[in-house]
Design an enzyme around this catalytic site. Structure first.
Site, short mmCIF file in Angstrom:
data_model
loop_
_atom_site.label_atom_id
_atom_site.label_comp_id
_atom_site.label_asym_id
_atom_site.label_seq_id
_atom_site.Cartn_x
_atom_site.Cartn_y
_atom_site.Cartn_z
N LYS A 234 0.90 -1.12 -0.05
CA LYS A 234 -0.07 0.19 0.06
C LYS A 234 0.93 1.13 0.05
CE LYS A 234 -3.72 1.95 2.69
NZ LYS A 234 -4.77 1.90 3.97
N SER B 259 -9.80 -0.51 7.21
CA SER B 259 -9.37 -0.36 5.75
C SER B 259 -8.44 -1.66 5.34
CB SER B 259 -8.30 0.79 5.79
OG SER B 259 -8.95 2.08 5.50
N SER C 260 -9.68 1.91 2.86
CA SER C 260 -8.96 2.76 1.98
C SER C 260 -7.75 1.96 1.29
CB SER C 260 -7.99 3.81 2.87
OG SER C 260 -7.13 3.09 3.90
N1 GLN Z 1 -13.14 4.19 6.08
C1 GLN Z 1 -12.45 4.61 7.40
C2 GLN Z 1 -12.08 6.10 7.28
O1 GLN Z 1 -12.52 6.70 6.40
C3 GLN Z 1 -11.43 3.85 7.85
C4 GLN Z 1 -10.04 4.01 7.08
C5 GLN Z 1 -9.03 3.37 7.46
O2 GLN Z 1 -9.19 2.27 8.05
N2 GLN Z 1 -7.81 3.91 7.14
O3 GLN Z 1 -11.46 6.81 8.03
#
Ligand code: GLN
Length: 490
Positions: free
Chosen positions: A83, A182, A158
């Site tokens: 990532k 995420s 994400s």
């Molecule tokens: N979707 C969640 C957010 O927008 C979690 C994102 C994540 O785990 N990095 O914060």
């Protein structure tokens, strides 16, 4: 036969490499060919450097020729995708953001070092929502990754690039980060295995911080055995991350097998209601019946404060993000847009460098930390966070792990939720409390919706440092089903 090398699991790759049936160069080339074929549709990779990957592969082939094997280096010669929020020396580290669009990392993250010592071929930069804020990769400053099962849909986020790459057989494994879901949410939506370890188990040194009290790095893999193998490589104390805990690292793969007899699994009342898609609910119900058939006893548990998890998360995560992202000022890191004075320079750099969602989070976070609101929002959220953790600890006095859906629905259409941030935030209702509580969670495939044919994820949550139990339950379920054998129609 070699044309299918990209479909192998880590364990299968290691076995064939050790037996000299294949070389790392062949395996790496097979993944590069697969990327060339499917990534124009999937768009998981922001960057890939074939020459660099093949040079690493050749180096591991020479080590093998000198007698090295996967016994000492479990990932020897196997490509692992990254990532774009995890530092790899000499590679770009954009975090999906314009502000870091041409930033090159001067050092390796601890997990990168660990992958290197395990012999991995560090492979490509995977797309993500900007600074890991989002649930669909639509917040990437560059492009949206597509769901391999249906390119009109999002892969989740994400870490959408990581999930899509593994599901589309572009990489046998990848790393992601999970602050509120995420890793688990995109794993569920793409149909692969995603593990968020206990807070403190895996070092975050070299992970660009989003919300430091929640962030964890973890693996995406094709099956649970590979997840265990990756976790053994990634875990361990690191003095460069003050939240990393000094504990011995078990061999997680040894925990697999042994079945579920005598195991108690909790079903959280609060997780099986409201907004849950009927097909997702049916798949999770069927998985629960399957776990019972395997010998587990199902016990109803209650997590009464989980209804506040999304609200608490969007106070704590934004507060921490507003502080963490202050460093991207045009002076210390990344892009700079000049101004008449330093203030104007900051304003222009950050105004042009950050996307809309990141700005929304910084504004929210600054607000909840500001004097007069701190007690009403931030402090109160911290108190509720403690209650959420306590709910889990109470439940774990009765059960060994908790079962739930990973997401309320299967993958949604690109564009469907972009104009409504609250709807987007709600796609993490089942994953967020795990980060607030600091406990481990894994998502594994547990079925498909009928039409369109899209993967559904089962989430298992464990006690702090309960990864061995979690992996054992996940593995027993996985081995009794065939979901992992279905491949996306690319
Ligand atoms: N979707 C969640 C957010 O927008 C979690 C994102 C994540 O785990 N990095 O914060």
């Amino acid at each position: 036969m070699n044309r299918m090398l990209h479909t192998l699991t880590l364990a299968e790759c290691a076995q064939k490499l050790d037996a000299r049936e294949i070389s790392s160069r062949e395996l790496t080339q097979a993944c590069l060919d697969r990327i060339q074929k499917v990534d124009p549709v999937v768009k998981a990779f922001l960057r890939i450097d074939p020459a660099d990957a093949l040079a690493q592969a050749d180096a591991t082939d020479s080590l093998r020729a000198q007698g090295a094997t996967s016994a000492r280096q479990p990932l020897l010669g196997i490509p692992v995708g990254m990532k774009d929020v995890i530092a790899v020396k000499g590679h770009t580290l954009t975090c999906g953001s314009r502000i870091l669009g041409s930033f090159v990392s001067p050092y390796d993250a601890t997990v990168t070092e660990k992958l290197r010592s395990a012999g991995a071929v560090i492979f490509g930069r995977l797309n993500m929502d900007e600074f890991a804020m989002g649930s669909s990769t639509e917040n990437s400053a560059f492009f949206t990754t597509r769901n391999p099962w249906d390119p009109s849909r999002i892969p989740g986020g994400s870490s959408g690039g990581s999930a899509a790459a593994v599901a589309a057989d572009e990489a046998p494994a990848a790393l992601g980060s999970d602050t509120g879901g995420s890793i688990r949410q995109p794993a569920a939506l793409c149909g692969c295995v995603g593990l968020k370890p206990t807070y403190g188990l895996v070092s975050r040194f070299g992970l660009v911080a989003f919300a430091s009290s929640l962030d964890q790095i973890g693996p995406f893999t094709k099956d649970v055995r590979d997840s265990a193998r990756m976790l053994s490589v990634l875990s361990g104390h690191d003095r460069r991350d003050s939240t990393s805990l000094p504990r011995p690292v078990p061999d997680y793969e040894k925990a697999l097998g042994g079945g579920l007899k005598g195991m108690k699994l909790g079903l959280a009342r609060e997780f099986m209601v409201g907004g849950l898609d009927p097909e997702v609910k049916a798949a999770v119900d069927a998985a629960v019946r399957q776990l019972t058939a395997l010998g587990a006893e199902i016990v109803e548990v209650s997590l009464p404060h989980s209804e506040y998890a999304v609200a608490v998360y969007y106070i704590i995560a934004t507060a921490e993000a507003s502080a963490n992202l202050a460093r991207f000022d045009g002076i210390r890191y990344g892009a700079r847009v000049d101004g008449a004075d330093p203030i104007q320079l900051y304003e222009r750099t950050r105004g042009l460098g950050f996307g809309a969602e990141v700005k929304r989070r910084i504004i929210l976070g600054t607000y909840v930390l500001s004097s007069g609101y701190y007690d009403a929002y931030y402090l109160r959220a911290q108190k509720v966070r403690t209650l959420i953790r306590q709910d889990f600890l109470n439940a774990f006095e009765k059960v060994d792990a908790i079962v739930s859906p990973t997401t309320p629905t299967a993958a949604f259409k690109a564009g469907e939720k972009t104009s409504d941030p609250l709807q987007m935030y709600l796609s993490d209702v089942f994953t967020i409390s795990c980060n607030l509580a600091g406990i481990p969670g894994i998502s594994i495939p547990c079925g498909f919706t009928r039409s369109p044919h899209l993967p559904i994820g089962l989430q298992l949550l464990g006690k702090p440092f309960g990864e061995e139990t979690l992996l054992r339950v996940a593995h027993a379920y996985e081995q009794s089903t065939n979901w992992r054998r279905e491949r996306p129609p690319l």
